[in-house]
Write a protein that holds these residues in place. Structure first.
Motif, PDB file in Angstrom:
ATOM      1  N   LYS A   1     -31.694 -17.908  46.726  1.00  0.00           N
ATOM      2  CA  LYS A   1     -31.465 -17.311  48.045  1.00  0.00           C
ATOM      3  C   LYS A   1     -30.266 -16.360  48.004  1.00  0.00           C
ATOM      4  N   LEU A   2     -29.240 -16.701  47.222  1.00  0.00           N
ATOM      5  CA  LEU A   2     -28.111 -15.791  47.054  1.00  0.00           C
ATOM      6  C   LEU A   2     -28.588 -14.502  46.374  1.00  0.00           C
ATOM      7  N   ARG A   3     -29.396 -14.666  45.318  1.00  0.00           N
ATOM      8  CA  ARG A   3     -29.899 -13.488  44.622  1.00  0.00           C
ATOM      9  C   ARG A   3     -30.701 -12.598  45.567  1.00  0.00           C
ATOM     10  N   LYS A   4     -31.554 -13.204  46.396  1.00  0.00           N
ATOM     11  CA  LYS A   4     -32.376 -12.415  47.304  1.00  0.00           C
ATOM     12  C   LYS A   4     -31.504 -11.735  48.370  1.00  0.00           C
ATOM     13  N   SER A   5     -30.424 -12.410  48.816  1.00  0.00           N
ATOM     14  CA  SER A   5     -29.541 -11.801  49.816  1.00  0.00           C
ATOM     15  C   SER A   5     -28.846 -10.566  49.249  1.00  0.00           C
ATOM     16  N   VAL A   6     -28.456 -10.613  47.960  1.00  0.00           N
ATOM     17  CA  VAL A   6     -27.846  -9.441  47.327  1.00  0.00           C
ATOM     18  C   VAL A   6     -28.894  -8.342  47.154  1.00  0.00           C
ATOM     19  N   TRP A   7     -30.143  -8.743  46.899  1.00  0.00           N
ATOM     20  CA  TRP A   7     -31.223  -7.756  46.821  1.00  0.00           C
ATOM     21  C   TRP A   7     -31.424  -7.053  48.160  1.00  0.00           C
ATOM     22  N   PHE A   8     -31.301  -7.796  49.250  1.00  0.00           N
ATOM     23  CA  PHE A   8     -31.396  -7.174  50.571  1.00  0.00           C
ATOM     24  C   PHE A   8     -30.251  -6.175  50.782  1.00  0.00           C
ATOM     25  N   TYR A   9     -29.102  -6.446  50.190  1.00  0.00           N
ATOM     26  CA  TYR A   9     -27.960  -5.532  50.326  1.00  0.00           C
ATOM     27  C   TYR A   9     -28.262  -4.193  49.662  1.00  0.00           C
ATOM     28  N   ASN A  10     -28.973  -4.262  48.526  1.00  0.00           N
ATOM     29  CA  ASN A  10     -29.383  -3.052  47.821  1.00  0.00           C
ATOM     30  C   ASN A  10     -30.657  -3.376  47.063  1.00  0.00           C
ATOM     31  N   HIS A  11     -31.754  -2.758  47.431  1.00  0.00           N
ATOM     32  CA  HIS A  11     -33.074  -3.128  46.919  1.00  0.00           C
ATOM     33  C   HIS A  11     -33.263  -2.750  45.450  1.00  0.00           C
ATOM     34  N   SER A  12     -32.552  -3.426  44.582  1.00  0.00           N
ATOM     35  CA  SER A  12     -32.661  -3.197  43.145  1.00  0.00           C
ATOM     36  C   SER A  12     -32.242  -4.478  42.431  1.00  0.00           C
ATOM     37  N   TRP A  13     -33.135  -5.000  41.566  1.00  0.00           N
ATOM     38  CA  TRP A  13     -32.773  -6.206  40.822  1.00  0.00           C
ATOM     39  C   TRP A  13     -31.727  -5.904  39.765  1.00  0.00           C
ATOM     40  N   ASP A  14     -31.675  -4.689  39.270  1.00  0.00           N
ATOM     41  CA  ASP A  14     -30.577  -4.314  38.373  1.00  0.00           C
ATOM     42  C   ASP A  14     -29.244  -4.437  39.097  1.00  0.00           C
ATOM     43  N   TYR A  15     -29.238  -4.020  40.368  1.00  0.00           N
ATOM     44  CA  TYR A  15     -28.021  -4.136  41.179  1.00  0.00           C
ATOM     45  C   TYR A  15     -27.655  -5.610  41.350  1.00  0.00           C
ATOM     46  N   VAL A  16     -28.635  -6.461  41.637  1.00  0.00           N
ATOM     47  CA  VAL A  16     -28.384  -7.894  41.804  1.00  0.00           C
ATOM     48  C   VAL A  16     -27.763  -8.469  40.536  1.00  0.00           C
ATOM     49  N   ASN A  17     -28.346  -8.150  39.394  1.00  0.00           N
ATOM     50  CA  ASN A  17     -27.819  -8.659  38.133  1.00  0.00           C
ATOM     51  C   ASN A  17     -26.396  -8.182  37.883  1.00  0.00           C
ATOM     52  N   LYS A  18     -26.143  -6.921  38.189  1.00  0.00           N
ATOM     53  CA  LYS A  18     -24.806  -6.360  37.998  1.00  0.00           C
ATOM     54  C   LYS A  18     -23.785  -7.081  38.874  1.00  0.00           C
ATOM     55  N   VAL A  19     -24.104  -7.247  40.162  1.00  0.00           N
ATOM     56  CA  VAL A  19     -23.166  -7.863  41.105  1.00  0.00           C
ATOM     57  C   VAL A  19     -22.887  -9.323  40.738  1.00  0.00           C
ATOM     58  N   LEU A  20     -23.935 -10.092  40.460  1.00  0.00           N
ATOM     59  CA  LEU A  20     -23.723 -11.521  40.205  1.00  0.00           C
ATOM     60  C   LEU A  20     -23.075 -11.768  38.850  1.00  0.00           C
ATOM     61  N   SER A  21     -23.346 -10.919  37.871  1.00  0.00           N
ATOM     62  CA  SER A  21     -22.639 -11.040  36.591  1.00  0.00           C
ATOM     63  C   SER A  21     -21.159 -10.726  36.770  1.00  0.00           C
ATOM     64  N   LEU A  22     -20.871  -9.699  37.569  1.00  0.00           N
ATOM     65  CA  LEU A  22     -19.475  -9.354  37.831  1.00  0.00           C
ATOM     66  C   LEU A  22     -18.793 -10.449  38.642  1.00  0.00           C
ATOM     67  N   ALA A  23     -19.523 -11.071  39.570  1.00  0.00           N
ATOM     68  CA  ALA A  23     -18.960 -12.187  40.337  1.00  0.00           C
ATOM     69  C   ALA A  23     -18.574 -13.340  39.413  1.00  0.00           C
ATOM     70  N   ASP A  24     -19.432 -13.646  38.423  1.00  0.00           N
ATOM     71  CA  ASP A  24     -19.090 -14.680  37.438  1.00  0.00           C
ATOM     72  C   ASP A  24     -17.823 -14.310  36.678  1.00  0.00           C
ATOM     73  N   ALA A  25     -17.710 -13.032  36.314  1.00  0.00           N
ATOM     74  CA  ALA A  25     -16.524 -12.587  35.586  1.00  0.00           C
ATOM     75  C   ALA A  25     -15.270 -12.708  36.447  1.00  0.00           C
ATOM     76  N   TYR A  26     -15.406 -12.406  37.742  1.00  0.00           N
ATOM     77  CA  TYR A  26     -14.268 -12.597  38.661  1.00  0.00           C
ATOM     78  C   TYR A  26     -13.863 -14.067  38.705  1.00  0.00           C
ATOM     79  N   ALA A  27     -14.855 -14.959  38.778  1.00  0.00           N
ATOM     80  CA  ALA A  27     -14.543 -16.386  38.853  1.00  0.00           C
ATOM     81  C   ALA A  27     -13.752 -16.845  37.641  1.00  0.00           C
ATOM     82  N   ARG A  28     -14.109 -16.319  36.453  1.00  0.00           N
ATOM     83  CA  ARG A  28     -13.372 -16.687  35.255  1.00  0.00           C
ATOM     84  C   ARG A  28     -11.988 -16.046  35.223  1.00  0.00           C
ATOM     85  N   ALA A  29     -11.916 -14.784  35.618  1.00  0.00           N
ATOM     86  CA  ALA A  29     -10.651 -14.055  35.530  1.00  0.00           C
ATOM     87  C   ALA A  29      -9.615 -14.592  36.505  1.00  0.00           C
ATOM     88  N   TYR A  30     -10.073 -15.080  37.672  1.00  0.00           N
ATOM     89  CA  TYR A  30      -9.142 -15.519  38.702  1.00  0.00           C
ATOM     90  C   TYR A  30      -9.190 -17.031  38.906  1.00  0.00           C
TER      91      TYR A  30
END
Length: 398
Positions: free
Chosen positions: A367-396
């Protein structure tokens, strides 16, 4: 081109003033639109602009972290409202003369008490399917400082004028059902493309064109007088007397607004935190279950945390790149100042959290993935955002 239509238009709406200026792009058609050709209305289904790929209705495999790197300056980057500044001196009086205003008359107006600055512009009227459009023809370089702050800071307005296109007033777009990006055939004249829509706050003025285009349309030169001075103190009577018989004068902006009680600010949703890190963390509480790292990732991808607020090629605006139509539904007043401002990070970030939450982000997982897809209709965008979110979680990680 005769001057009478614009003078008559001013006389009718002389008491109607749009006091506040807000820049925005119109991306949807209205019923009863004027006939237009060659344009295509933009979409407004999602806050951010898509990357042009066709959306797949099913989630794609999760991308591995890498590529984008979390912004390590995030903890100390204070949110900034707005973009590059232009020192504005908006008019407090707008006058229309039946003939060109001589330089000596302009100098006399400039010497009036409380007057700080004066300028001349060209003006006239064109007709589209018999409907009159009253326009100012201006030099973008000199007229920019005479517009409201949000108009002056809106790059597409000035690019459109330089390209010989029409910048329409927001009220005119709504009243006539015009479509952004469409071309309109001028009666016995050329086609004009409506490139942008803004609230000019100038009574009786339906839009702007460049001075060169105004010349080609046959507009009279030097018949519009703009006067900046002490709000409410500049004498409209004195200006009218100097311009002579047949002149029309209207108060503009603050000079035309009657005093009223100060509005009580609303309760702050997130307040005005001193860093983007704190802002993302507070805004995430708008959507229980949503990690602040998702908002940080979207903020980095969309605007590099407010460093590039647009507008995008699709018309998305502000640090979280909302489409104006989506903002009307999901925009919130995050700092309690009484206004939901698409350009303000204090409003845009919690609004993004609200939009994601409305599409199920708080539940996590697919459901989180689909909500990010609604933000921008591209699964590449979803993958980019959620991968970066994981990196933020590790960095901070604390």
């Amino acid at each position: 081109m005769r001057l009478r239509p614009i003078v008559t238009g001013l006389a009718v709406v002389i008491l109607t003033v749009i006091a506040a200026g807000t820049a925005f792009l119109v991306t949807y058609p209205e019923r009863g639109a004027l006939a237009a050709g060659g344009g295509r209305p933009g979409r407004d289904a999602t806050p951010a602009e898509t990357d042009g790929t066709r959306a797949d209705p099913s989630p794609a495999a999760r991308a591995t972290p890498g590529g984008l790197v979390p912004d390590r300056t995030l903890p100390s980057s204070a949110p900034v409202v707005g973009g590059p500044g232009v020192q504005v001196t908006p008019p407090h009086l707008l006058a229309i003369s039946p003939k060109r205003v001589p330089e000596r008359t302009l100098l006399k107006i400039a010497k009036l008490r409380h007057v700080q600055k004066v300028a001349l512009a060209d003006g006239g009227a064109v007709h589209v399917s018999g409907t009159a459009l009253r326009l100012l023809a201006v030099d973008p370089a000199t007229f920019r400082s005479w517009t409201p702050k949000r108009v002056a800071d809106h790059p597409e307005v000035w690019s459109a004028l330089a390209r010989g296109e029409l910048v329409a007033d927001a009220a005119t777009i709504k009243r006539l059902g015009m479509v952004l990006g469409a071309e309109y055939q001028i009666d016995r004249g050329p086609k004009l493309r409506v490139a942008a829509s803004v609230s000019l706050g100038l009574p009786g003025v339906d839009g702007l064109v460049s001075q060169d285009l105004g010349h080609r349309l046959g507009f009279p030169g030097g018949v519009v007088v703009l006067v900046h001075g002490d709000p409410g103190e500049v004498s409209d009577t004195a200006v009218k007397r100097l311009l002579g018989k047949g002149a029309q004068v209207a108060r503009v902006g603050q000079a035309a607004v009657r005093p009223r009680a100060t509005a009580t600010p609303g309760q702050a949703l997130v307040g005005r935190p001193g860093s983007y890190l704190d802002l993302y963390q507070r805004a995430a509480t708008v959507c229980p279950g949503l990690s602040w790292t998702v908002l940080a990732a979207i903020g980095q991808v969309e605007s590099s945390h407010g460093r590039n607020n647009g507008p995008s090629s699709a018309g998305a605006l502000g640090p979280m790149q909302f489409m104006p139509a989506t903002w009307k539904v999901y925009g919130v007043d995050g700092d309690g100042d009484g206004e939901a401002d698409i350009w303000s990070p204090y409003d845009a970030v919690p609004s993004a959290a609200k939009y994601l939450c409305a599409n199920g982000a708080g539940a996590g997982g697919d459901k989180l993935r689909k909500s990010v897809w609604f933000y921008n209709h591209s699964w590449d965008y979803v993958n980019k955002v959620l991968s970066l979110a994981d990196a933020y979680a590790r960095a901070y990680a604390s």
